[in-house]
Design a protein around this motif. Structure first.
Motif, mmCIF file in Angstrom:
data_model
loop_
_atom_site.group_PDB
_atom_site.id
_atom_site.type_symbol
_atom_site.label_atom_id
_atom_site.label_comp_id
_atom_site.label_asym_id
_atom_site.label_seq_id
_atom_site.Cartn_x
_atom_site.Cartn_y
_atom_site.Cartn_z
ATOM 1 N N GLU A 31 -65.774 9.961 -42.011
ATOM 2 C CA GLU A 31 -64.370 9.871 -42.326
ATOM 3 C C GLU A 31 -63.937 8.485 -43.096
ATOM 4 O O GLU A 31 -64.574 7.294 -42.188
ATOM 5 N N GLY A 32 -63.145 8.561 -44.000
ATOM 6 C CA GLY A 32 -62.800 6.933 -44.598
ATOM 7 C C GLY A 32 -63.892 6.592 -45.468
ATOM 8 O O GLY A 32 -63.544 5.675 -45.887
ATOM 9 N N SER A 56 -59.517 5.056 -49.731
ATOM 10 C CA SER A 56 -60.498 5.113 -48.777
ATOM 11 C C SER A 56 -60.111 3.948 -47.557
ATOM 12 O O SER A 56 -60.365 4.185 -46.584
ATOM 13 N N GLU A 84 -57.425 3.329 -46.476
ATOM 14 C CA GLU A 84 -56.465 3.880 -45.430
ATOM 15 C C GLU A 84 -57.086 5.030 -44.798
ATOM 16 O O GLU A 84 -56.277 5.700 -44.253
ATOM 17 N N GLY A 85 -58.214 5.384 -45.007
ATOM 18 C CA GLY A 85 -59.107 6.189 -44.022
ATOM 19 C C GLY A 85 -59.035 7.510 -44.742
ATOM 20 O O GLY A 85 -59.618 8.628 -44.136
ATOM 21 N N THR A 135 -61.134 10.158 -46.819
ATOM 22 C CA THR A 135 -62.631 10.400 -47.237
ATOM 23 C C THR A 135 -62.708 11.054 -48.609
ATOM 24 O O THR A 135 -61.972 11.518 -49.064
#
Length: 236
Positions: free
Chosen positions: A29-30, A182, A184-185, A187
């Motif tokens: 994630e991210g 990315s 900001e989270g 993926t």
């Protein structure tokens, strides 16, 4: 930690022919994963299968634990997957403003990406709102394709050769956008032939050969291994 995107044993292709032959891929994630490989190894088929454009023969595709393999494109999009396809695929007769309006109708109820923020991030689009898709340069079309995907507020963004045919300055801007989303989270799975771009934005690389991932490494490790790059990609 469980991967946010988890692909296992993915087999898919066209008209019964096999392109992906049991592929595995993870993305945190991210994080940003760059999928590399020579032409014809199945990179675009991978993106198309994850997005639902190509139906898999077998295998699993989970996003945050939810199984998506074989689901319809609209179901996959609502689950939080967005795509920037190879070749941009903007609609020639529609203006930039019309593209953004259509994408905004499908926008998630919550999420940071709206028209105002898109135009702040990509100000050139704001200058071209009244121009048709076929009146835009290649770089402007690519920015529009990225904007269209971001307006859906995806949790997973798939980019298929976003630097293809672009001037170096536009490639640099594409890289900046990838880093920002990315951070900001979001993926990101990036399929890219431009090795410099891929290594400048991604955290991990996954190299494909003949429909399978054959090498995984942190970007820093791969960047410092010219032998691996020559052996796997044929480049220094």
């Amino acid at each position: 930690m469980k991967p946010f995107l988890r692909v296992r044993g993915l087999r898919s292709g066209y008209a019964g022919g096999v392109v992906l032959g049991g592929l595995d891929l993870d993305a945190e994630e991210g994080g940003i994963v760059a999928v590399l490989g020579r032409n014809g190894v199945g990179k675009t088929t991978l993106i198309s299968t994850v997005m639902g454009f190509v139906r898999p023969y077998e295998g699993s595709i989970t996003l945050d634990g939810r199984e998506l393999a074989g689901a319809r494109v609209d179901v996959i999009a609502r689950a939080g997957v967005g795509v920037v396809p190879q070749g941009r695929r903007v609609f020639a007769p529609l203006t930039v403003a019309e593209h953004l309006a259509i994408a905004a109708r499908r926008r998630a109820a919550t999420g940071p990406w709206n028209r105002a923020r898109i135009l702040y991030l990509l100000p050139r689009l704001g200058e071209r709102l009244g121009h048709r898709g076929d009146e835009l340069s290649g770089g402007e079309q690519q920015m529009l394709a990225i904007a269209r995907a971001l307006l859906g507020n995806p949790r997973l963004l798939l980019l298929d050769e976003p630097s293809d045919g672009l001037a170096p300055a536009i490639v640099s801007q594409v890289g900046e956008v990838i880093r920002e989303v990315s951070a900001e989270g979001m993926t990101v799975v990036l399929v890219e032939q431009n090795l410099a771009l891929a290594l400048s934005v991604a955290e991990h690389v996954a190299v494909m050969q003949k429909g399978s991932i054959v090498h995984r490494a942190p970007c820093a490790e791969f960047a410092s291994s010219p032998g691996d790059r020559r052996r796997l990609l044929g480049v220094d």
